[in-house]
Structures are given as C-alpha cells and as structure tokens.
Scaffold this motif. Structure first.
Motif, PDB file in Angstrom:
ATOM      1  N   TYR A   1       0.849  -1.182   0.000  1.00 25.45           N
ATOM      2  CA  TYR A   1       0.000   0.000   0.000  1.00 25.45           C
ATOM      3  C   TYR A   1       0.889   1.238   0.000  1.00 25.45           C
TER       4      TYR A   1
ATOM      5  N   GLU B   1       1.120   3.931   1.581  1.00 20.51           N
ATOM      6  CA  GLU B   1       1.594   4.481   2.849  1.00 20.51           C
ATOM      7  C   GLU B   1       2.914   3.858   3.284  1.00 20.51           C
ATOM      8  N   SER B   2       3.164   2.598   2.876  1.00 22.31           N
ATOM      9  CA  SER B   2       4.363   1.911   3.353  1.00 22.31           C
ATOM     10  C   SER B   2       5.562   2.136   2.432  1.00 22.31           C
ATOM     11  N   LEU B   3       5.408   3.029   1.440  1.00 24.55           N
ATOM     12  CA  LEU B   3       6.514   3.265   0.507  1.00 24.55           C
ATOM     13  C   LEU B   3       7.210   4.578   0.835  1.00 24.55           C
ATOM     14  N   SER B   4       8.469   4.701   0.363  1.00 21.08           N
ATOM     15  CA  SER B   4       9.188   5.958   0.547  1.00 21.08           C
ATOM     16  C   SER B   4       8.677   6.967  -0.469  1.00 21.08           C
ATOM     17  N   GLY B   5       9.059   8.237  -0.275  1.00 21.70           N
ATOM     18  CA  GLY B   5       8.612   9.297  -1.179  1.00 21.70           C
ATOM     19  C   GLY B   5       9.008   9.014  -2.615  1.00 21.70           C
TER      20      GLY B   5
ATOM     21  N   GLN C   1       6.941   6.185  -4.000  1.00 17.23           N
ATOM     22  CA  GLN C   1       5.568   6.649  -4.278  1.00 17.23           C
ATOM     23  C   GLN C   1       5.530   7.436  -5.578  1.00 17.23           C
TER      24      GLN C   1
ATOM     25  N   ALA D   1      10.470  16.632  -3.235  1.00 20.59           N
ATOM     26  CA  ALA D   1      10.586  15.776  -2.051  1.00 20.59           C
ATOM     27  C   ALA D   1      11.722  14.758  -2.188  1.00 20.59           C
TER      28      ALA D   1
ATOM     29  N   ALA E   1      -2.215  -0.314   6.061  1.00 21.46           N
ATOM     30  CA  ALA E   1      -0.801  -0.296   6.437  1.00 21.46           C
ATOM     31  C   ALA E   1      -0.313  -1.684   6.810  1.00 21.46           C
ATOM     32  N   PRO E   2      -0.025  -2.505   5.830  1.00 22.15           N
ATOM     33  CA  PRO E   2       0.443  -3.843   6.141  1.00 22.15           C
ATOM     34  C   PRO E   2       1.845  -3.824   6.751  1.00 22.15           C
ATOM     35  N   GLU E   3       2.647  -2.836   6.375  1.00 18.86           N
ATOM     36  CA  GLU E   3       3.978  -2.716   6.953  1.00 18.86           C
ATOM     37  C   GLU E   3       4.207  -1.275   7.330  1.00 18.86           C
TER      38      GLU E   3
ATOM     39  N   ALA F   1       7.043  -0.105   8.688  1.00 19.94           N
ATOM     40  CA  ALA F   1       8.436   0.295   8.498  1.00 19.94           C
ATOM     41  C   ALA F   1       8.635   0.907   7.108  1.00 19.94           C
ATOM     42  N   HIS F   2       9.767   1.470   6.897  1.00 12.37           N
ATOM     43  CA  HIS F   2      10.165   1.944   5.588  1.00 12.37           C
ATOM     44  C   HIS F   2       9.317   3.124   5.107  1.00 12.37           C
ATOM     45  N   VAL F   3       8.889   3.958   6.030  1.00 10.67           N
ATOM     46  CA  VAL F   3       8.146   5.146   5.636  1.00 10.67           C
ATOM     47  C   VAL F   3       9.067   6.344   5.721  1.00 10.67           C
ATOM     48  N   GLU F   4       9.084   7.120   4.672  1.00 15.87           N
ATOM     49  CA  GLU F   4       9.933   8.306   4.688  1.00 15.87           C
ATOM     50  C   GLU F   4       9.108   9.557   4.891  1.00 15.87           C
TER      51      GLU F   4
ATOM     52  N   ARG G   1       6.817  13.050   1.657  1.00 16.23           N
ATOM     53  CA  ARG G   1       6.565  12.497   0.335  1.00 16.23           C
ATOM     54  C   ARG G   1       5.941  13.567  -0.548  1.00 16.23           C
TER      55      ARG G   1
END
Lengths: 246, 526
Positions: free
Chosen positions: A139, A141-145, A148, A172, B516-518, B520-523, B526
């Motif tokens: 999903y 939300e769990s990705l980096s900028g 995304q 960004a 939000a399955p995971e 972690a790994h959020v920056e 964005r």
C-alpha cells in the motif's frame, strides 16, 4: 502539437496568468521555471483541465479549449483533453486504499474498460520500467517518497497519455533520488514522450528540457531553447533568476 | 378534634419562635438560647409531622383519566372526576385534607411502595399480583368490562370473536389480563384516548375497557358501538401500603360512611355511573350489615416467568426489526442528504439543511407522536412499529448525513483531482476513490450511532409498540419484579448490541490492516 495562446486565468479578482503563450512540439520536453507564486502550477492545472481558463486558448491537436465555451461543451472537451494528458502531482495523490497495482489498474479498468488481466499485465510492465515491480502488492503508505513518485508516474502512464505533466517532481527528493528520476525521464524521451515539467530546480532540467519558459507574476518573461535561455538570457529578470538559482 | 389540637400546637410553637426572635437582650445566657432553639426546632418538627398526618395524599394518573380523575377541560389547572369527588368525601370523613399527587398508571403501585403518596385511588382492581405488593381497602365500586367496535363492524359481537384480531386496552388492567388468559391478541395503551383513536384509525379492531371509561370516551362517539353486554365484574378498591393497618381501618370506615349516608351514590349518579351492580354492593352495607368482602369474580393472572421471557423475546424481535429497519433508512437517506447539503445547488443545500436541523433540533419522541397521531389527520395511518421504524429512520438520517459529510470532506481534494486527471467522471471518482476512503472514517461514528439507535427504539413505548422497554415496564409493573426483569431486559439489549459493536470493530481492524500492512520503511516528506 500543443499551442497555448494568450492564456488568462483569474481568481478572486486578480490575474494569476496574464497572456501566457507557448508551443510544445511532439517528443519534446518543456521546462517551466519561475519563483513560487509565478503561476507555474496554475498553468499546469489549466493544461489538464483542473482550472477553467478565463481567456485565450489551449490547443491540443484537434481539441481546442476556449473561455467562451458553454459549460457542457467545455466539460466535454476537457474530457477529450484529459485522455491525452497524464499528470504527476507534486503531492502525488496516490489512492491510499488501493495497493500499488490497484492504483495503476484503477483507471484502465474503470475508465478505458480494459480487462483486468490485460490491465494487470501492462501494469507489471510499467512497474518494471520504473523499477517498482517488487512492491506491486504494497500500500502507498508503506513506501518511501521516491517509490511513491514512481508509482504515480506509472499510474499516469497506464492511460497512455501523449503529454505528461510533472509538478515540482524534485521537491521531495534528495539529490541522489533526483538524479535517479532524471535518468528515468531521459528514458521516456527516448521512448518518444512529450513532457511539461514545472520546477524551480534549473539544474534538474539541464539536458532534460528542450525548451525553457521563465515565468514571473503570471506572465511569460522569456521562452526559448534551454541552452540559449540559460547562457544568454535576453531579459535581465531571467538573468537574475538563473544567477540566483546557480 | 385533631385539627384544633394542631392549631394550638402551631400557635405555641410560633410563640416560642417569636419570643426567641424578638429577644434582643445581649446578656441572654448561651445555654438559655440553646434550649430555646431546641424547643423551637422540636416544636416545628412535631408540627410538620402532625400536619403530614392531616393530609391524605392520593395518587392517580390524570392523563386520559376521565371519568376517574382528569383535568377539567374548562379549567385545565383543576382536577375533576368521580373519584376526585369521592376522595374529597372520604378525606372529609377521615378528617383529613386531600392532596392529589399526579402519577403514572403503570407505576402507581411502585410509587405507593416508595411512599410518593399515602393511597391509590384510581380504579385499581385488587389482583393477586398486586396483593403481594400492597394492601387493599374494601371495594367502593363494581366495574364491568365493555367491548367497543367501530359502528360499521359486523363480525365482532363478543370478545370470543377477537381471536384473530387485535384488541386495545390499558396495560396491566383486568381487561388486559383477561385477554392474556384467553389468548386474545391485545395491545396495551398508556391512556384510553390513544386506544380509542387507534380504533377509529383502524389500527386495531376493538377496544376492551372498564365501563366508566367506555361510558365517557366511547359511548358519545357515533363512530363506535358497544359489542355485546358488559361482562366480567370486578371491584375498585383503595390501594394502601402494606402494614398500614390503622390507615386501612380509617379508609374502610370512611368508605362505609359515604356509602351509608348516600354520598357515594350521589356522586356516582352525577357521573352517570350508578347501576344495579353498585346497588348490590351498597345495599347490604346500608341495611347495617358489616362490610363484607363481596365475592366478585376477580380477574387475576399471576405472574408467569416462562410467559414473561417469551414476551420479552417477542419484544426483542420487534426491537431488532425497528433498529435494523430504521438504520437502513438512516444509512440510505443519509447519503443523499449529505451530498445534497455538500455539493447540491443552493436550493437543495438549503432544503437538506432545513431537514437536518429540524430532525436534529426536535426530540425524537415529539417526532414519533407527531407521525403517529398527527399524520392520520392527512389520511396516513401507519401501524405503531412502522411509525417507530420510519420515525427513527428519518431522525437518524439527519445524524448519519453529518457523519457522512464530515467523512467525505475529510478526503483531500487531491484525491478528486488525481481521479479527474486519470479521466474519471465525478460519479466514478466518488464511487471508487472517495467513498471507500470516507467509509473507513465514518465507520466508528456510524457504529456508535447504531448502538445508540438500538437503545432509542425504547421511545416507541410512547406509541404503544411492544418493544423491549415497553415489555419491561409492563411486565415489571404487573409483577413488581423490577430488579430481576431489569437484569433480563439489560441482557437482551446487550446480547444484541455487543455482537454489533464487535462486528464493527473487526471490520475497522480489517480496513486498517489493509491500509498499512507494513509500517516500516516510511519516509518523511513524500
């Protein structure tokens, strides 16, 4: 061919765009530069029909937008226009309730009425081309900028637009990721995409944009080939901006 | 005699008081002052207790209470009625001052036990159930039951013809117990006016009432006719708290007196309630025989737990029906209201706002009464359960629309713009992109509303719908088992609302996991 002629846009009594004109030839890249509030983003929102224009015209091949058109006719032409234009927003606006794959196949399935299997096959190809295939089931939300952003690019490409619009694509990204994005966009040029990139980072556009458009206060100050505009600007205001940016 | 003693006592105590208050001598010793105070206090305390004995507080339900006790139509601040006049006569015979305490028919017995008043005089029949909780005086009136039908009715000639019909009556009366015993479907009403109105509106097929009420409310109405003769005699007695034998003797003596001196007959004749049955009750007393317990058939049904649980279960089913039905209306009507108020043309926005503010700004009870009693005036007479279902649905739609609107406007504009730029139409964008996200935001407040709607079904009591709260009130009043039945009813409510809350929580969790399955790994940025 995209022709923008004497474009006017007003909001609550003030002119945001005053007589903007330029052309974008197929398979070329236009960089739009200027300080914040110069009207760059509004120009982009006019090109994908999110803002209604108040004067002048936008021509995309045989689709012509004019201020004087009736509401329904304007809406009909905007629909035509949007079929040819894909947008990667500054804030990306991914759909948080859908997976990466879901974000990409949503429009092909529900707008173009493509079969799900076909849409997914193509989505995986697109994801591969932006290096995101392994994250298809995640999903947003769990990705980096940066990740995304690549999803957002793949989502726009899934509708096969003739013109791709980018709004501040580097805002960004750290320098390393910006360089990565730049090389990705360079592959798009090879594949023959037409792009309009709004950015305040001139460095990002060097070697990427064929032409530059410098805006100030809602008006075009200077328009020309990238090298010419950066190396020998004819307007002192352009010179100032380029010097400050460096 | 008592009165004069009280008067002297009153004078004495007030003299103490004035003496104390009037003394301005600073040299007055402290202990003297204290003793004065004590005497004054004790005196006034004694005075209040004596004056309390002097009144006879009697409880009755004056709402729709004709001809027993009711508000005088010409002087609405005064009470009239044959029992009002009778209590005046009784109190005079007892040397007391009558004081009326307006109460509620269904809760009269428990109010008497709580000490809200000294006696019940409200056409109360001495049943075995009530006799477990309170005491009764000798009878003062013999009543019979009268079945009333619409004047165009030709199939109902007696109660026996009503096995497949619905008969209205007051809850917890001889009539209701008789029908329960005979297995005739009946509906309890809080007052006779509502029962006869529903008969007129064809919501029910007949009404069974004590003759005094039938005489007053049905007989003058040309739209009704009596079905058969009055039947099933019973008596009205004064209700007293257990153990107040002195008061009971006093009341019995007073009844004896007003029968012997003809006062009661006079009152009953005046109210057109005198008949042979009364003569049979009064003649032996007048001829000097001691007031015997006149053996009349007393309709009594003693409390039956199995039947109570069965009736509670049925009530629970009605509650569920109303709750789910009205939630369905609320959920489906809430969405157009929310969209109309949010994106509609100005006139529609205005219209939706008026609707929402009306239903949020007025009590749901008033809305139900309006729908139930007001709408038949324009020819729209719905049965009670449907009225409750529709009424609560319309009411909660106003609330749901605001939940939806808050959720919809919480979705960032960028979501719309991204959808549009992908070529989606507004409808498609709404359905595929905005609604699923809004639903997740709206789910917790929606669950909350549903649980509260579940409990709000209890207002259907006001329009005589047999749902859980009505069942509790009527069964508990019939049995006096407020505590046990209260626990049982609460369990019923919980058994219905807890699974729902649980289901909603599970759905919420599932939606959250999906997002939000995971983690972690959020920056940032964005």
């Amino acid at each position: 061919m995209i022709r923008v002629n004497e474009l006017l846009k007003q909001a609550s009594g003030t002119c945001i765009l005053r007589g903007v004109s330029f052309k974008v030839a197929p398979r070329t890249v236009l960089g739009v530069i200027g300080a914040s509030g110069s009207g760059k983003t509004t120009l982009l929102r006019c090109l994908n029909g999110l803002e209604r224009i108040d004067g002048g015209s936008i021509e995309f091949d045989d689709v012509r937008l004019e201020a004087k058109l009736s509401r329904t006719e304007y809406a009909r032409r905007i629909k035509e226009l949007r079929r040819r234009v894909g947008t990667v927003f500054q804030h990306l606006n991914l759909f948080p309730h859908l997976t990466v794959l879901g974000n990409i196949v949503e429009a092909p399935i529900h707008v173009s009425r493509a079969a799900r299997s076909e849409a997914e096959t193509e989505a995986y190809e697109l994801l591969e081309s932006v290096g995101m295939k392994h994250l298809a089931q995640r999903y947003p939300e769990s990705l980096s900028g940066g990740e995304q952003q690549r999803v957002a690019i793949a989502r726009a490409l899934a509708m096969h637009p003739q013109l791709l619009l980018f709004d501040e694509p580097t805002s960004a990204l750290d320098p390393k990721r910006a360089a990565g994005l730049r090389s990705l966009l360079l592959t798009f040029i090879e594949r023959g995409h037409t792009m309009v990139i709004v950015s305040h980072a001139i460095g990002f556009l060097i070697g990427l944009a064929d032409h530059l458009l410098y805006m100030e206060g809602g008006a075009v100050v200077e328009y020309g080939e990238t090298d010419r505009l950066l190396n020998s600007p004819s307007d002192p205001r352009t010179k100032d901006f380029v010097q400050q940016a460096e | 005699m008592t009165t004069s003693i009280n008067k002297t006592r009153h004078k004495r105590s007030s003299r103490h008081y004035s003496c104390f208050a009037g003394n301005r001598d600073p040299a007055l010793p402290v202990h003297k002052l204290a003793s004065f105070t004590i005497v004054a206090l004790v005196g006034s305390l004694w005075f209040t207790t004596v004056s309390a004995q002097q009144v006879l507080r009697w409880g009755a339900d004056p709402s729709g209470g004709a001809p027993y006790v009711f508000n005088d139509p010409n002087h609405p601040d005064q009470y009239i009625g044959y029992e009002k006049e009778m209590v005046d006569a009784l109190a005079a015979a007892m040397g007391r001052r009558p004081e009326f305490v307006a109460s509620d028919w269904e809760t009269l017995v428990s109010a008497l036990q709580r000490g809200s008043f000294d006696v019940i005089v409200n056409g109360l029949e001495p049943t075995t159930d009530r006799a477990k909780q309170i005491d009764f005086s000798n009878a003062y009136y013999v009543f019979e039951l009268q079945l009333t039908v619409r004047s165009d009715e030709d199939r109902i000639r007696a109660l026996a013809d009503c096995h497949n019909r619905v008969v209205g009556t007051l809850g917890n009366t001889a009539a209701s117990r008789l029908m329960q015993k005979d297995g005739i479907p009946w509906r309890g009403y809080p007052d006779p006016v509502a029962a006869y109105r529903d008969l007129e509106l064809k919501r029910i097929d007949a009404v069974l009432m004590d003759v005094p009420m039938e005489m007053y409310y049905a007989r003058p109405n040309p739209k009704f006719k009596p079905a058969g003769q009055p039947f099933s005699r019973g008596t009205y007695n004064v209700g007293l708290p257990k153990g107040k034998d002195k008061l009971k003797a006093e009341v019995n003596a007073a009844i004896y007196k007003i029968i012997r001196d003809g006062t009661l007959e006079q009152i009953l004749r005046k109210w057109n309630l005198w008949n042979d049955a009364q003569a049979e009750l009064q003649n032996p007393i007048r001829s000097g025989q001691p007031a015997s317990n006149v053996a009349y058939e007393i309709t009594s049904a003693s409390f039956n737990w199995r039947e109570a649980i069965w009736r509670l279960t049925r009530a629970a089913a009605v509650t569920v029906l109303i709750a789910f039905g009205s939630m369905f209306i609320a959920l489906s009507l809430g969405m157009p209201l929310a969209i109309g108020q949010w994106k509609g043309p100005r006139w529609l926005q205005w219209l939706c706002t008026v609707y929402i503010e009306f239903f949020r700004g007025t009590p749901v009870l008033v809305q139900l009464l309006f729908l139930y009693f007001g709408l038949p005036a324009i020819g729209l007479a719905m049965p009670g359960w449907l009225t409750a279902l529709v009424g609560l649905g319309l009411n909660y739609a106003a609330y749901e629309s605001q939940v939806y609107r808050a959720a919809l406007t919480a979705i960032p504009r960028g979501q719309w713009e991204a959808s549009y730029s992908l070529g989606m139409s507004p409808v498609l964008a709404f359905r595929r992109i905005i609604l699923p996200q809004a639903f997740r935001i709206a789910l917790p407040p929606m669950t909350n509303d549903f649980v509260s709607l579940f409990k709000d079904t209890s207002v259907a009591y006001a329009i005589s719908v047999w749902e859980l709260a009505t069942a509790y009130r009527e069964l508990a009043n019939a049995s006096g088992q407020f505590l046990l039945l209260g626990v049982a009813v609460s369990l019923f409510y919980l058994a219905m609302s807890l699974p729902m809350a649980h289901l909603a929580r599970r759905l919420e969790r599932r939606l959250q996991r999906k997002e939000a399955p995971e983690v972690a790994h959020v920056e940032v940025g964005r």
